[in-house]
Design a protein around this motif. Structure first.
Motif, PDB file in Angstrom:
ATOM      1  N   MET A 118      -9.202   1.122  -7.969  1.00 30.43           N
ATOM      2  CA  MET A 118      -8.065   1.707  -7.268  1.00 30.43           C
ATOM      3  C   MET A 118      -8.447   2.100  -5.851  1.00 30.43           C
ATOM      4  SD  MET A 118      -6.049   5.254  -8.089  1.00 30.43           S
ATOM      5  CE  MET A 118      -5.525   4.675  -9.685  1.00 30.43           C
ATOM      6  N   SER A 119      -7.578   1.777  -4.920  1.00 31.45           N
ATOM      7  CA  SER A 119      -7.726   2.217  -3.538  1.00 31.45           C
ATOM      8  C   SER A 119      -6.643   3.253  -3.260  1.00 31.45           C
ATOM      9  CB  SER A 119      -7.587   1.023  -2.584  1.00 31.45           C
ATOM     10  OG  SER A 119      -7.635   1.453  -1.237  1.00 31.45           O
ATOM     11  N   VAL A 120      -7.055   4.501  -3.137  1.00 30.99           N
ATOM     12  CA  VAL A 120      -6.086   5.576  -2.919  1.00 30.99           C
ATOM     13  C   VAL A 120      -5.622   5.529  -1.471  1.00 30.99           C
ATOM     14  CG1 VAL A 120      -5.682   8.055  -3.003  1.00 30.99           C
ATOM     15  CG2 VAL A 120      -7.216   6.981  -4.665  1.00 30.99           C
ATOM     16  N   PRO A 121      -4.331   5.369  -1.218  1.00 32.46           N
ATOM     17  CA  PRO A 121      -3.841   5.274   0.161  1.00 32.46           C
ATOM     18  C   PRO A 121      -4.003   6.589   0.902  1.00 32.46           C
ATOM     19  CG  PRO A 121      -2.009   5.366  -1.386  1.00 32.46           C
ATOM     20  CD  PRO A 121      -3.250   5.234  -2.207  1.00 32.46           C
ATOM     21  N   LEU A 124       0.205   9.433   0.844  1.00 32.59           N
ATOM     22  CA  LEU A 124       0.687   9.356  -0.524  1.00 32.59           C
ATOM     23  C   LEU A 124       2.145   9.767  -0.608  1.00 32.59           C
ATOM     24  CD1 LEU A 124      -2.281  11.100  -2.391  1.00 32.59           C
ATOM     25  CD2 LEU A 124      -2.013   8.693  -1.842  1.00 32.59           C
ATOM     26  N   ASP A 128       5.220   7.359  -6.051  1.00 33.61           N
ATOM     27  CA  ASP A 128       4.297   6.301  -6.481  1.00 33.61           C
ATOM     28  C   ASP A 128       3.408   6.715  -7.653  1.00 33.61           C
ATOM     29  OD1 ASP A 128       5.264   4.690  -4.444  1.00 33.61           O
ATOM     30  OD2 ASP A 128       3.740   5.353  -3.014  1.00 33.61           O
ATOM     31  N   THR A 132       1.776   4.135 -10.771  1.00 33.34           N
ATOM     32  CA  THR A 132       0.316   4.070 -10.727  1.00 33.34           C
ATOM     33  C   THR A 132      -0.281   4.455 -12.078  1.00 33.34           C
ATOM     34  OG1 THR A 132       0.309   4.597  -8.358  1.00 33.34           O
ATOM     35  CG2 THR A 132      -1.737   4.948  -9.573  1.00 33.34           C
ATOM     36  N   CYS A 148       5.776   2.511  -5.934  1.00 35.15           N
ATOM     37  CA  CYS A 148       4.898   1.339  -5.887  1.00 35.15           C
ATOM     38  C   CYS A 148       3.495   1.765  -6.319  1.00 35.15           C
ATOM     39  CB  CYS A 148       4.858   0.766  -4.475  1.00 35.15           C
ATOM     40  SG  CYS A 148       3.823  -0.704  -4.301  1.00 35.15           S
ATOM     41  N   SER A 149       2.937   1.058  -7.300  1.00 33.80           N
ATOM     42  CA  SER A 149       1.610   1.392  -7.809  1.00 33.80           C
ATOM     43  C   SER A 149       0.560   1.260  -6.710  1.00 33.80           C
ATOM     44  CB  SER A 149       1.254   0.458  -8.973  1.00 33.80           C
ATOM     45  OG  SER A 149      -0.118   0.578  -9.304  1.00 33.80           O
ATOM     46  N   TRP A 150      -0.426   2.145  -6.775  1.00 34.09           N
ATOM     47  CA  TRP A 150      -1.530   2.054  -5.815  1.00 34.09           C
ATOM     48  C   TRP A 150      -2.392   0.836  -6.076  1.00 34.09           C
ATOM     49  CZ3 TRP A 150      -3.113   7.853  -6.671  1.00 34.09           C
ATOM     50  CH2 TRP A 150      -2.125   8.667  -6.109  1.00 34.09           C
ATOM     51  N   TYR A 151      -2.283   0.242  -7.256  1.00 35.95           N
ATOM     52  CA  TYR A 151      -3.029  -0.973  -7.564  1.00 35.95           C
ATOM     53  C   TYR A 151      -2.396  -2.194  -6.900  1.00 35.95           C
ATOM     54  CZ  TYR A 151      -5.731   1.399 -11.210  1.00 35.95           C
ATOM     55  OH  TYR A 151      -6.572   2.238 -11.893  1.00 35.95           O
ATOM     56  N   ARG A 154       1.146  -2.767  -1.171  1.00 34.75           N
ATOM     57  CA  ARG A 154       2.278  -1.927  -0.818  1.00 34.75           C
ATOM     58  C   ARG A 154       2.931  -2.438   0.463  1.00 34.75           C
ATOM     59  NH1 ARG A 154      -1.690   1.069  -2.918  1.00 34.75           N
ATOM     60  NH2 ARG A 154      -2.761   1.264  -0.945  1.00 34.75           N
TER      61      ARG A 154
END
Length: 207
Positions: A118-121, A124, A128, A132, A148-151, A154
């Motif tokens: 996972m890449s945490v934006p 936030l 979402d 997620t 929208c999932s963080w995976y 986006r």
């Protein structure tokens, strides 16, 4: 005992103020005189707010340390999120009555499971969190979910926040570093007809 009595009195006063600022026309020019607080009471209110935040932080820390001690923390997906911020007359509004960033961008702390891809934006949105978490546990994301999932990749999108009361409707739209807050005074809890009523809107823009 006197300090405790004073604290109770201030708490009752703040509850009355909170009820009053959440009714009627939204004002963005409030002062201490308008809300009936002295400077000393206002400073004490800030002390109480900071103390409450520190207490919550301490309790979350206790929980995380316990989970770490029993060997569970590394596998866990931890999200700590506020539901809203608070305003203390920085822009002429009090508590959580506006769409300024102080109010609608609460703190969010995220710890993905160790080894997660996972890449945490950096920015936030609470909307979402549901998709997620659903994707993390292998569950379906409902079609009606707008987040929208963080995976997932986006796509660029505006951030839209609405505020609807019996007296007014306000919406904040933010994209590409610009934010506009638009407001309509209405007397029913429904969204205004934007194409027809757009000329009646008040607007603020913020970089």
């Amino acid at each position: 005992d006197n300090e405790l009595d004073c604290s109770h009195e201030l708490a009752e006063k703040v509850l009355d103020i909170a009820a009053s600022v959440n009714t009627g026309t939204l004002r963005t020019d409030l002062t201490l005189d308008d809300v009936g607080l002295t400077e000393a009471e206002f400073q004490q209110l800030l002390v109480y707010y900071d103390a409450a935040a520190r207490y919550a932080d301490d309790q979350i820390g206790r929980l995380l340390r316990f989970l770490d001690d029993v060997g569970a923390l590394s596998e866990m997906f931890v999200i700590v999120a506020g539901d809203h911020g608070e305003e203390f007359l920085e822009r002429g509004t009090l508590f959580h009555t506006s769409l300024y960033d102080e109010n609608i961008r609460p703190a969010v702390v995220v710890k993905p499971p160790d080894g997660s891809s996972m890449s945490v934006p950096d920015t936030l949105d609470l909307i979402d969190l549901y998709p997620t978490i659903a994707e993390l546990v292998g569950g379906p994301v409902p079609d009606h979910c707008q987040g929208c999932s963080w995976y997932a990749e986006r796509p660029p999108r505006p951030r839209i926040t609405e505020q609807l009361t019996d007296q007014y409707y306000r919406v904040a739209v933010e994209q590409d570093g610009l934010k506009g807050i638009f407001g309509w005074e209405i007397d029913t809890p429904t969204r205004p007809n934007l194409p027809d009523g757009g000329n009646d809107a008040t607007a603020e823009c913020h970089p």
